[in-house]
Design a protein around this motif. Structure first.
Motif, PDB file in Angstrom:
ATOM      1  N   TYR A 211       0.866  -1.187   0.000  1.00 38.47           N
ATOM      2  CA  TYR A 211       0.000   0.000   0.000  1.00 38.47           C
ATOM      3  C   TYR A 211       0.895   1.228   0.000  1.00 38.47           C
ATOM      4  CZ  TYR A 211      -3.258   3.616   1.547  1.00 38.47           C
ATOM      5  OH  TYR A 211      -4.001   4.759   1.633  1.00 38.47           O
ATOM      6  N   LEU A 212       0.606   2.152  -0.904  1.00 36.61           N
ATOM      7  CA  LEU A 212       1.363   3.396  -0.996  1.00 36.61           C
ATOM      8  C   LEU A 212       0.418   4.573  -1.017  1.00 36.61           C
ATOM      9  CD1 LEU A 212       4.073   2.512  -3.671  1.00 36.61           C
ATOM     10  CD2 LEU A 212       4.522   3.239  -1.330  1.00 36.61           C
ATOM     11  N   GLU A 213       0.785   5.614  -0.290  1.00 37.12           N
ATOM     12  CA  GLU A 213       0.015   6.856  -0.288  1.00 37.12           C
ATOM     13  C   GLU A 213       0.985   8.020  -0.430  1.00 37.12           C
ATOM     14  OE1 GLU A 213      -3.223   9.282   2.512  1.00 37.12           O
ATOM     15  OE2 GLU A 213      -2.209   7.489   3.279  1.00 37.12           O
ATOM     16  N   GLY A 214       0.796   8.830  -1.459  1.00 41.28           N
ATOM     17  CA  GLY A 214       1.644   9.988  -1.684  1.00 41.28           C
ATOM     18  C   GLY A 214       0.852  11.278  -1.569  1.00 41.28           C
ATOM     19  N   ILE A 215       1.368  12.228  -0.811  1.00 49.81           N
ATOM     20  CA  ILE A 215       0.654  13.485  -0.555  1.00 49.81           C
ATOM     21  C   ILE A 215       1.565  14.653  -0.913  1.00 49.81           C
ATOM     22  CG2 ILE A 215      -0.483  14.904   1.189  1.00 49.81           C
ATOM     23  CD1 ILE A 215      -0.990  12.303   2.775  1.00 49.81           C
ATOM     24  N   ASP A 216       1.048  15.580  -1.705  1.00 48.86           N
ATOM     25  CA  ASP A 216       1.777  16.769  -2.149  1.00 48.86           C
ATOM     26  C   ASP A 216       1.269  17.965  -1.340  1.00 48.86           C
ATOM     27  OD1 ASP A 216       3.516  17.929  -4.409  1.00 48.86           O
ATOM     28  OD2 ASP A 216       1.692  19.119  -4.650  1.00 48.86           O
ATOM     29  N   VAL A 217       2.165  18.624  -0.605  1.00 45.56           N
ATOM     30  CA  VAL A 217       1.762  19.691   0.309  1.00 45.56           C
ATOM     31  C   VAL A 217       2.363  21.022  -0.145  1.00 45.56           C
ATOM     32  CG1 VAL A 217       1.783  20.504   2.691  1.00 45.56           C
ATOM     33  CG2 VAL A 217       1.627  18.060   2.213  1.00 45.56           C
ATOM     34  N   VAL A 218       1.529  22.043  -0.250  1.00 46.91           N
ATOM     35  CA  VAL A 218       1.971  23.388  -0.630  1.00 46.91           C
ATOM     36  C   VAL A 218       2.236  24.189   0.639  1.00 46.91           C
ATOM     37  CG1 VAL A 218       1.342  25.512  -1.823  1.00 46.91           C
ATOM     38  CG2 VAL A 218       0.677  23.313  -2.787  1.00 46.91           C
ATOM     39  N   VAL A 219       3.438  24.786   0.717  1.00 42.79           N
ATOM     40  CA  VAL A 219       3.829  25.560   1.897  1.00 42.79           C
ATOM     41  C   VAL A 219       4.512  26.853   1.454  1.00 42.79           C
ATOM     42  CG1 VAL A 219       4.085  23.543   3.382  1.00 42.79           C
ATOM     43  CG2 VAL A 219       6.028  24.348   2.045  1.00 42.79           C
ATOM     44  N   ASN A 220       4.694  27.767   2.405  1.00 44.65           N
ATOM     45  CA  ASN A 220       5.298  29.064   2.098  1.00 44.65           C
ATOM     46  C   ASN A 220       6.826  28.951   2.104  1.00 44.65           C
ATOM     47  OD1 ASN A 220       5.513  31.856   1.645  1.00 44.65           O
ATOM     48  ND2 ASN A 220       5.696  32.263   3.838  1.00 44.65           N
ATOM     49  N   ARG A 221       7.334  28.270   1.078  1.00 40.93           N
ATOM     50  CA  ARG A 221       8.768  28.081   0.926  1.00 40.93           C
ATOM     51  C   ARG A 221       9.101  28.090  -0.560  1.00 40.93           C
ATOM     52  NH1 ARG A 221      11.190  23.811   5.343  1.00 40.93           N
ATOM     53  NH2 ARG A 221      10.553  24.952   7.204  1.00 40.93           N
ATOM     54  N   PRO A 222      10.383  28.164  -0.902  1.00 43.63           N
ATOM     55  CA  PRO A 222      10.723  28.135  -2.327  1.00 43.63           C
ATOM     56  C   PRO A 222      10.173  26.882  -2.999  1.00 43.63           C
ATOM     57  CG  PRO A 222      12.632  28.786  -1.032  1.00 43.63           C
ATOM     58  CD  PRO A 222      11.570  28.382  -0.056  1.00 43.63           C
ATOM     59  N   LYS A 223       9.754  27.031  -4.251  1.00 44.01           N
ATOM     60  CA  LYS A 223       9.217  25.901  -5.011  1.00 44.01           C
ATOM     61  C   LYS A 223      10.271  24.804  -5.101  1.00 44.01           C
ATOM     62  CE  LYS A 223       6.510  23.591  -7.832  1.00 44.01           C
ATOM     63  NZ  LYS A 223       7.173  22.316  -7.497  1.00 44.01           N
ATOM     64  N   SER A 224       9.875  23.591  -4.756  1.00 44.47           N
ATOM     65  CA  SER A 224      10.825  22.475  -4.869  1.00 44.47           C
ATOM     66  C   SER A 224      11.133  22.229  -6.341  1.00 44.47           C
ATOM     67  CB  SER A 224      10.258  21.211  -4.226  1.00 44.47           C
ATOM     68  OG  SER A 224       9.121  20.746  -4.921  1.00 44.47           O
ATOM     69  N   ALA A 225      12.338  21.764  -6.602  1.00 43.77           N
ATOM     70  CA  ALA A 225      12.800  21.580  -7.978  1.00 43.77           C
ATOM     71  C   ALA A 225      13.362  20.177  -8.138  1.00 43.77           C
ATOM     72  CB  ALA A 225      13.877  22.624  -8.305  1.00 43.77           C
ATOM     73  N   ALA A 226      13.525  19.793  -9.406  1.00 38.58           N
ATOM     74  CA  ALA A 226      14.096  18.480  -9.696  1.00 38.58           C
ATOM     75  C   ALA A 226      15.531  18.423  -9.184  1.00 38.58           C
ATOM     76  CB  ALA A 226      14.061  18.218 -11.196  1.00 38.58           C
ATOM     77  N   TYR A 227      15.835  17.371  -8.463  1.00 40.82           N
ATOM     78  CA  TYR A 227      17.172  17.129  -7.935  1.00 40.82           C
ATOM     79  C   TYR A 227      17.464  15.677  -8.248  1.00 40.82           C
ATOM     80  CZ  TYR A 227      21.059  17.615  -4.587  1.00 40.82           C
ATOM     81  OH  TYR A 227      22.299  17.690  -4.002  1.00 40.82           O
ATOM     82  N   ARG A 228      18.636  15.371  -8.659  1.00 43.38           N
ATOM     83  CA  ARG A 228      19.042  14.048  -9.139  1.00 43.38           C
ATOM     84  C   ARG A 228      18.169  12.916  -8.555  1.00 43.38           C
ATOM     85  NH1 ARG A 228      25.441  13.332  -9.843  1.00 43.38           N
ATOM     86  NH2 ARG A 228      25.466  11.707 -11.433  1.00 43.38           N
ATOM     87  N   ALA A 229      17.560  12.117  -9.451  1.00 45.69           N
ATOM     88  CA  ALA A 229      16.609  11.060  -9.050  1.00 45.69           C
ATOM     89  C   ALA A 229      15.469  11.654  -8.234  1.00 45.69           C
ATOM     90  CB  ALA A 229      17.299   9.947  -8.293  1.00 45.69           C
ATOM     91  N   PRO A 230      14.704  12.601  -8.816  1.00 46.38           N
ATOM     92  CA  PRO A 230      13.732  13.368  -8.037  1.00 46.38           C
ATOM     93  C   PRO A 230      12.792  12.507  -7.197  1.00 46.38           C
ATOM     94  CG  PRO A 230      13.916  14.262 -10.239  1.00 46.38           C
ATOM     95  CD  PRO A 230      14.711  13.000 -10.225  1.00 46.38           C
ATOM     96  N   GLY A 231      12.785  12.794  -5.902  1.00 44.52           N
ATOM     97  CA  GLY A 231      11.855  12.171  -4.985  1.00 44.52           C
ATOM     98  C   GLY A 231      12.269  10.833  -4.415  1.00 44.52           C
ATOM     99  N   VAL A 232      13.302  10.213  -4.992  1.00 43.40           N
ATOM    100  CA  VAL A 232      13.596   8.824  -4.633  1.00 43.40           C
ATOM    101  C   VAL A 232      14.587   8.677  -3.475  1.00 43.40           C
ATOM    102  CG1 VAL A 232      14.300   6.574  -5.531  1.00 43.40           C
ATOM    103  CG2 VAL A 232      13.097   8.179  -7.017  1.00 43.40           C
ATOM    104  N   PRO A 233      15.669   9.461  -3.404  1.00 43.30           N
ATOM    105  CA  PRO A 233      16.648   9.210  -2.335  1.00 43.30           C
ATOM    106  C   PRO A 233      16.070   9.223  -0.924  1.00 43.30           C
ATOM    107  CG  PRO A 233      17.613  10.624  -4.014  1.00 43.30           C
ATOM    108  CD  PRO A 233      16.157  10.497  -4.353  1.00 43.30           C
TER     109      PRO A 233
END
Length: 470
Positions: A68-90
């Motif tokens: 079972y997997l659940e992924g949640i995307d949260v918007v906060v008052n911080r700089p926009k997250s950007a692609a970083y090597r292997a985005p999201g996986v490390p």
């Protein structure tokens, strides 16, 4: 636009902060029965964190019958997250591989034996649905098991060894290439992937291999949008696969045209002419033969230039697997972590340019060491960055890392003419977990927050009652 260092760091964005919960169940003999993951990723000021990548890859190195997997995307008052090597996986692998280490301890099973027992194999279904194609998890684990690092003794107080694995699916997409034969026997190659890690060399080697000429005789350049056919984004560990395919296909076009031109000059049928190892020759008349260079010199006088073209959209790219081993030593008084030895094993398919492959792996490992031990954005309540300079943003330097040993495991991808796989992203996935597991082996302290700075580790050791004299 003129931007200072603070502007650059704030505007280009960090990777996503995350809070991840993982549970894994296994039988007493070490077979995984079920896994669960809940990933909450920080998107920054606008939606769009790489939570999908984390979900897709975190359990992919293993056979997980129930999940079972659940992924949640949260918007906060911080700089926009950007692609970083292997985005999201490390960070997702950090959670999974730490729990895997805990399971191994509870079951009294060697960490690599446990991973081999549950290793993903071709035809098995990933927890997210897709079936594994050719994947070298077993071979990469075995290479690590028999390597000089994993079998070497590690002695001394506050020293520990950790392992971790990682998966990256690799990308592909449309790509274009144009290759022109020059009168001096060289080939001018124009391709559409910016060179961020050896693209021009690997594309040239595809052309040279097809034509049987030296790679040095292929002159690569990168066209802009107006001078080359569409080529999809340079990322996702996709470039050598797709632009390699385009370069290979353009060279095949040249090869066929050279056969046809020689047949015209000799007044024979094209099907009676063959091209082998840079030589064009008649299949039965040994007197009719020309090298590539000889034929190139005669092109303008025998019908005009020859230009090979290709537009491709190859599929079936093989995934990449990495297994890392790291030895650390902890200073119990300060919490500082020293990397004593690091070995990165990886299924690289058939490496087109082995030294560039090693460079990609070594660079990613150092990047992962920085992520594990030092690098972070420190933000105030208004989302402003408090450590927006390289005096305060601590990146690894040469004194922080030993030579990175690499084990290139060759499991060719059947979807590429030479068996190549993408290699650039998967090696950044295991370092954080491998180092965390090594810290636990050295101190008995399980770290679950990144980066594992001296202050955080020292605090955790104090809470655990770990002291320099103890």
């Amino acid at each position: 636009i003129a931007m200072n260092r603070a502007d650059v760091l704030e505007a280009t964005g960090p990777t996503a902060g995350a809070h991840i919960t993982v549970r894994i169940g296994a039988t007493k003999d070490g077979k995984i029965t079920a896994a669960e993951g809940r990933l909450i990723y920080e998107a920054g000021a606008y939606p769009g964190s790489p939570v999908s990548g984390g979900c897709q890859c975190m359990f992919a190195p293993y056979i997980v019958p129930n999940g079972y997997l659940e992924g949640i995307d949260v918007v906060v008052n911080r700089p926009k997250s950007a692609a970083y090597r292997a985005p999201g996986v490390p960070v997702a692998a950090f959670a999974v591989e730490t729990v895997m280490d805990e399971l191994c301890e509870k079951l009294s099973i060697d960490p690599l034996t446990f991973r081999e027992l549950n290793a993903a194999k071709e035809g098995e279904r990933r927890i997210t649905g897709p079936l594994h194609g050719s994947v070298g998890m077993v071979e990469t684990i075995q290479a690590t098991q028999t390597g000089s690092h994993y079998t070497a003794p590690l002695n001394g107080k506050f020293r520990g060894r950790g392992v971790a694995a990682g998966f990256w699916g690799n990308g592909s997409g449309p790509a274009s290439a144009i290759a022109s034969v020059n009168p001096d026997g060289t080939v001018s190659l124009v391709e559409g992937s910016p060179d961020i890690g050896g693209t021009r060399a690997s594309a040239s080697m595809h052309v040279a291999e097809v034509l049987g000429i030296r790679a040095e005789d292929v002159k690569p350049s990168i066209g802009d949008t107006d001078s080359i056919g569409f080529t999809s984004n340079t990322g996702g560990s996709s470039v050598t696969f797709k632009t390699g395919w385009a370069s290979y296909t353009a060279a095949q076009d040249i090869k066929q045209q050279m056969i046809e031109r020689a047949a015209s000059v000799w007044d024979v049928k094209p099907e009676d002419v063959e091209y082998e190892d840079g030589v064009i020759k008649h299949k039965s008349d040994g007197a009719l033969t020309k090298t590539f260079q000889d034929m190139a010199a005669q092109l303008n006088a025998t019908g005009g230039p020859i230009v090979g073209r290709a537009t491709v959209n190859p599929r079936g790219q093989g995934a990449s697997i990495a297994v890392h081993v790291v030895d650390v030593e902890i200073d119990p008084e300060t919490g500082k972590v020293d990397i004593l030895r690091y070995t990165a094993a990886q299924d690289v398919g058939q490496p087109i340019h082995p030294s560039y492959v090693e460079g990609q792996i070594q660079g990613a490992v150092v990047q992962g060491i920085g992520w594990a031990l030092n690098e972070e954005y420190v933000l105030d309540d208004d989302g402003g960055m408090l450590n927006a300079s390289f005096l305060d943003y601590r990146m690894p330097i040469s004194l922080d890392v030993p030579p990175i040993e690499t084990l290139l495991v060759t499991v060719p991808s059947p979807a590429h003419p030479y068996g190549a796989r993408g290699v650039g992203e998967v090696p950044v996935i295991p370092p954080m977990a491998a180092i965390a597991n090594a810290i636990y082996a050295a101190t008995g302290v399980r770290m679950n927050e990144l980066p594992m700075t001296p202050g955080r580790l020292q605090k955790a050791m104090a809470a655990k009652g770990v002291e320099a004299a103890g």
